[in-house]
Design a protein around this motif. Sequence first.
Motif, PDB file in Angstrom:
ATOM      1  N   ILE A 179       0.875  -1.176   0.000  1.00 14.06           N
ATOM      2  CA  ILE A 179       0.000   0.000   0.000  1.00 14.06           C
ATOM      3  C   ILE A 179       0.908   1.221   0.000  1.00 14.06           C
ATOM      4  O   ILE A 179       1.717   1.392   0.918  1.00 14.06           O
ATOM      5  CB  ILE A 179      -0.928   0.031   1.228  1.00 14.06           C
ATOM      6  CG1 ILE A 179      -1.644  -1.310   1.408  1.00 14.06           C
ATOM      7  CG2 ILE A 179      -1.921   1.184   1.109  1.00 14.06           C
ATOM      8  CD1 ILE A 179      -2.554  -1.695   0.278  1.00 14.06           C
ATOM      9  N   VAL A 180       0.798   2.052  -1.019  1.00 13.43           N
ATOM     10  CA  VAL A 180       1.637   3.244  -1.131  1.00 13.43           C
ATOM     11  C   VAL A 180       0.748   4.478  -1.060  1.00 13.43           C
ATOM     12  O   VAL A 180      -0.236   4.590  -1.800  1.00 13.43           O
ATOM     13  CB  VAL A 180       2.447   3.240  -2.443  1.00 13.43           C
ATOM     14  CG1 VAL A 180       3.241   4.534  -2.584  1.00 13.43           C
ATOM     15  CG2 VAL A 180       3.394   2.038  -2.485  1.00 13.43           C
ATOM     16  N   THR A 181       1.102   5.391  -0.162  1.00 16.35           N
ATOM     17  CA  THR A 181       0.391   6.663  -0.019  1.00 16.35           C
ATOM     18  C   THR A 181       1.309   7.784  -0.475  1.00 16.35           C
ATOM     19  O   THR A 181       2.464   7.858  -0.048  1.00 16.35           O
ATOM     20  CB  THR A 181      -0.029   6.905   1.437  1.00 16.35           C
ATOM     21  OG1 THR A 181      -0.821   5.808   1.897  1.00 16.35           O
ATOM     22  CG2 THR A 181      -0.831   8.193   1.572  1.00 16.35           C
ATOM     23  N   ILE A 182       0.800   8.636  -1.347  1.00 13.75           N
ATOM     24  CA  ILE A 182       1.548   9.786  -1.864  1.00 13.75           C
ATOM     25  C   ILE A 182       0.741  11.034  -1.549  1.00 13.75           C
ATOM     26  O   ILE A 182      -0.474  11.071  -1.778  1.00 13.75           O
ATOM     27  CB  ILE A 182       1.757   9.675  -3.387  1.00 13.75           C
ATOM     28  CG1 ILE A 182       2.602   8.430  -3.715  1.00 13.75           C
ATOM     29  CG2 ILE A 182       2.421  10.936  -3.944  1.00 13.75           C
ATOM     30  CD1 ILE A 182       2.638   8.107  -5.199  1.00 13.75           C
ATOM     31  N   GLY A 183       1.399  12.044  -1.001  1.00 10.48           N
ATOM     32  CA  GLY A 183       0.637  13.250  -0.680  1.00 10.48           C
ATOM     33  C   GLY A 183       1.504  14.345  -0.100  1.00 10.48           C
ATOM     34  O   GLY A 183       2.736  14.355  -0.221  1.00 10.48           O
ATOM     35  N   SER A 184       0.845  15.283   0.553  1.00  9.56           N
ATOM     36  CA  SER A 184       1.527  16.422   1.160  1.00  9.56           C
ATOM     37  C   SER A 184       0.708  16.914   2.332  1.00  9.56           C
ATOM     38  O   SER A 184      -0.476  16.594   2.468  1.00  9.56           O
ATOM     39  CB  SER A 184       1.713  17.554   0.143  1.00  9.56           C
ATOM     40  OG  SER A 184       0.452  18.074  -0.253  1.00  9.56           O
ATOM     41  N   LYS A 185       1.346  17.698   3.181  1.00 10.29           N
ATOM     42  CA  LYS A 185       0.622  18.266   4.320  1.00 10.29           C
ATOM     43  C   LYS A 185       1.043  19.714   4.523  1.00 10.29           C
ATOM     44  O   LYS A 185       2.127  20.144   4.130  1.00 10.29           O
ATOM     45  CB  LYS A 185       0.844  17.444   5.589  1.00 10.29           C
ATOM     46  CG  LYS A 185       2.281  17.378   6.089  1.00 10.29           C
ATOM     47  CD  LYS A 185       2.587  18.420   7.142  1.00 10.29           C
ATOM     48  CE  LYS A 185       3.977  18.211   7.709  1.00 10.29           C
ATOM     49  NZ  LYS A 185       4.392  19.314   8.605  1.00 10.29           N
ATOM     50  N   LYS A 186       0.159  20.442   5.162  1.00 10.14           N
ATOM     51  CA  LYS A 186       0.393  21.843   5.470  1.00 10.14           C
ATOM     52  C   LYS A 186      -0.047  22.089   6.890  1.00 10.14           C
ATOM     53  O   LYS A 186      -1.165  21.732   7.278  1.00 10.14           O
ATOM     54  CB  LYS A 186      -0.394  22.746   4.510  1.00 10.14           C
ATOM     55  CG  LYS A 186      -0.204  24.232   4.738  1.00 10.14           C
ATOM     56  CD  LYS A 186      -1.012  25.042   3.732  1.00 10.14           C
ATOM     57  CE  LYS A 186      -0.834  26.535   3.936  1.00 10.14           C
ATOM     58  NZ  LYS A 186      -1.622  27.322   2.965  1.00 10.14           N
ATOM     59  N   GLU A 187       0.837  22.663   7.692  1.00 11.15           N
ATOM     60  CA  GLU A 187       0.482  22.957   9.079  1.00 11.15           C
ATOM     61  C   GLU A 187      -0.621  24.011   9.107  1.00 11.15           C
ATOM     62  O   GLU A 187      -0.613  24.974   8.344  1.00 11.15           O
ATOM     63  CB  GLU A 187       1.695  23.478   9.854  1.00 11.15           C
ATOM     64  CG  GLU A 187       2.850  22.494   9.933  1.00 11.15           C
ATOM     65  CD  GLU A 187       2.538  21.304  10.817  1.00 11.15           C
ATOM     66  OE1 GLU A 187       1.560  21.376  11.584  1.00 11.15           O
ATOM     67  OE2 GLU A 187       3.268  20.305  10.723  1.00 11.15           O
ATOM     68  N   ILE A 188      -1.572  23.809   9.998  1.00 10.41           N
ATOM     69  CA  ILE A 188      -2.648  24.779  10.159  1.00 10.41           C
ATOM     70  C   ILE A 188      -2.769  25.138  11.626  1.00 10.41           C
ATOM     71  O   ILE A 188      -2.411  24.357  12.505  1.00 10.41           O
ATOM     72  CB  ILE A 188      -3.992  24.240   9.640  1.00 10.41           C
ATOM     73  CG1 ILE A 188      -4.359  22.926  10.342  1.00 10.41           C
ATOM     74  CG2 ILE A 188      -3.958  24.054   8.140  1.00 10.41           C
ATOM     75  CD1 ILE A 188      -5.719  22.401   9.965  1.00 10.41           C
ATOM     76  N   ASN A 189      -3.271  26.302  11.897  1.00 15.02           N
ATOM     77  CA  ASN A 189      -3.449  26.775  13.257  1.00 15.02           C
ATOM     78  C   ASN A 189      -4.884  26.519  13.686  1.00 15.02           C
ATOM     79  O   ASN A 189      -5.812  27.156  13.201  1.00 15.02           O
ATOM     80  CB  ASN A 189      -3.113  28.267  13.345  1.00 15.02           C
ATOM     81  CG  ASN A 189      -3.207  28.782  14.771  1.00 15.02           C
ATOM     82  OD1 ASN A 189      -3.371  28.007  15.715  1.00 15.02           O
ATOM     83  ND2 ASN A 189      -3.076  30.090  14.923  1.00 15.02           N
TER      84      ASN A 189
END
Length: 481
Positions: free
Chosen positions: A367-377
């Motif tokens: 199982i391969v997950t590809i993505g990104s994240k952005k810190e939020i307040n």
Amino acid sequence: MKYPFLILCLVFFQSVSSQERFLEIENDIKNGNRKMHTAFSVVDDETGNFAVFLDDDNMMYGFLYSPSLQLIRRFASEGLPKKYNQIIGYSILGQKIRLFLKDKNDKTFGSVLFDFQNGSTHETLYDFKLKQEFYVEGYSNGSKFHLITMPKDSNIFQVYVFEEGKEQIKSTIDLSNESFVDNQAEPQSLNTIMSTGGNIYTTGSQYRFQVDKIDPESPNSIETTSKIVKMYPSNTGFKLTVDTQRHTYLIDVSAQNLDYTLSTIEKPYLSTTMANSNSFLLDDKIYLISSTLEEMVFSVKSLDTQEELKNIHITKHDNITFKNTPIIQEGGTYKNYRELDKTSKFLRRLANEDIGIVASKYNNHYIVTIGSKKEINRGGGMMMPGFGFPVATAGAFTVTFNPTYFAYGSYSSTKATRIECIFDEGFNHKEGEVPQNTFDKIKKAADKFPKKEAETVFKLNDDYIWGFYNKKLDKYMTYKF
């Protein structure tokens, strides 16, 4: 007022009835009604004993159990001064467990020894303070704890080794003869690359950085794996990966004598010199992802030979034919879940946010997950790097030595975008629904019981143990998944 609570408890216990109730810890040595802030566990791989520690901002309570769940001993410690608020590792010798702590500025260190054989504790403040060195991470290995630092602008790791019953020693992992280059192909110190990802400049301190600890056998999320510096601890040593746009530097350190090997792994080729990229290790393979606004490449390579086993290239005009889920975006201030309809929107996230990749095994598939994240307040407490759990109010501990807890706590502090893909052993795409992982099952049970304190997850043998403090019952409840 009792009846609604009892009904809530009944609903909760029914919701986890399919899971085996593991252990209930009665904390009758606790005084007062202080909130239970933190819980964590330390497992002795040699004896099978395991300890559960609870902290209520006033006392730390230790409970040692045998593999057959028999209580060996329990008692409390007043701990260290409150500025030592992060537990970074441990050492085990028989029934002695020493917990190592640091202050929030990564400068001063101490420890608390729980001697379960004699029922006593001993608190120690170490007489050194980091000045021209920067804290990297802690590594625990049986009776030894390794405190790892780096001198400013260097290719050297300093390792303070604490072995129970012996004098502290200081060792060096010297990579001064190795070559590291930044994103402009210019020679650069490893220390600087670890803090910048190979960029020419960065905001804040040029030499401080964050390291995420990874257990590849546990479920991991993009939130956990999107840092550019990652540590993969094991019983034989640890691997440290450092990502730039074009390379992954893999430093494999042996716990026995602190020898190392260095591998420099080329990232997948893209037509532009500027790309956002990252990597992930699983067994003997490295999973690589690189993206710009225009194109993305996913690659799998052998760690032994660096032979490329898989390469998938797409542009913003292509459909993503190898995904098994929609393009999912979770988190955010106004909407917790949405689906993106265009590849270009997905690549825009990958190119501009903290990109990451995760791989895991399921039966005979990957199982391969590809993505990104952005810190939020989200307001409230600050978020610990790599954690979804807030850094609690003054006096409470954060625990960073347990990569399983690290992974479980990484879901709720960010806005993340991802796709999930299924591949067979030859990395051919397979149709089908992505199966739930263990953390999905735990969180489903946990969400049905919102009023819980000191939630934690740890691995014991082949099982995951989930626990929380039930204030009404004054018990620490644990379940096996």
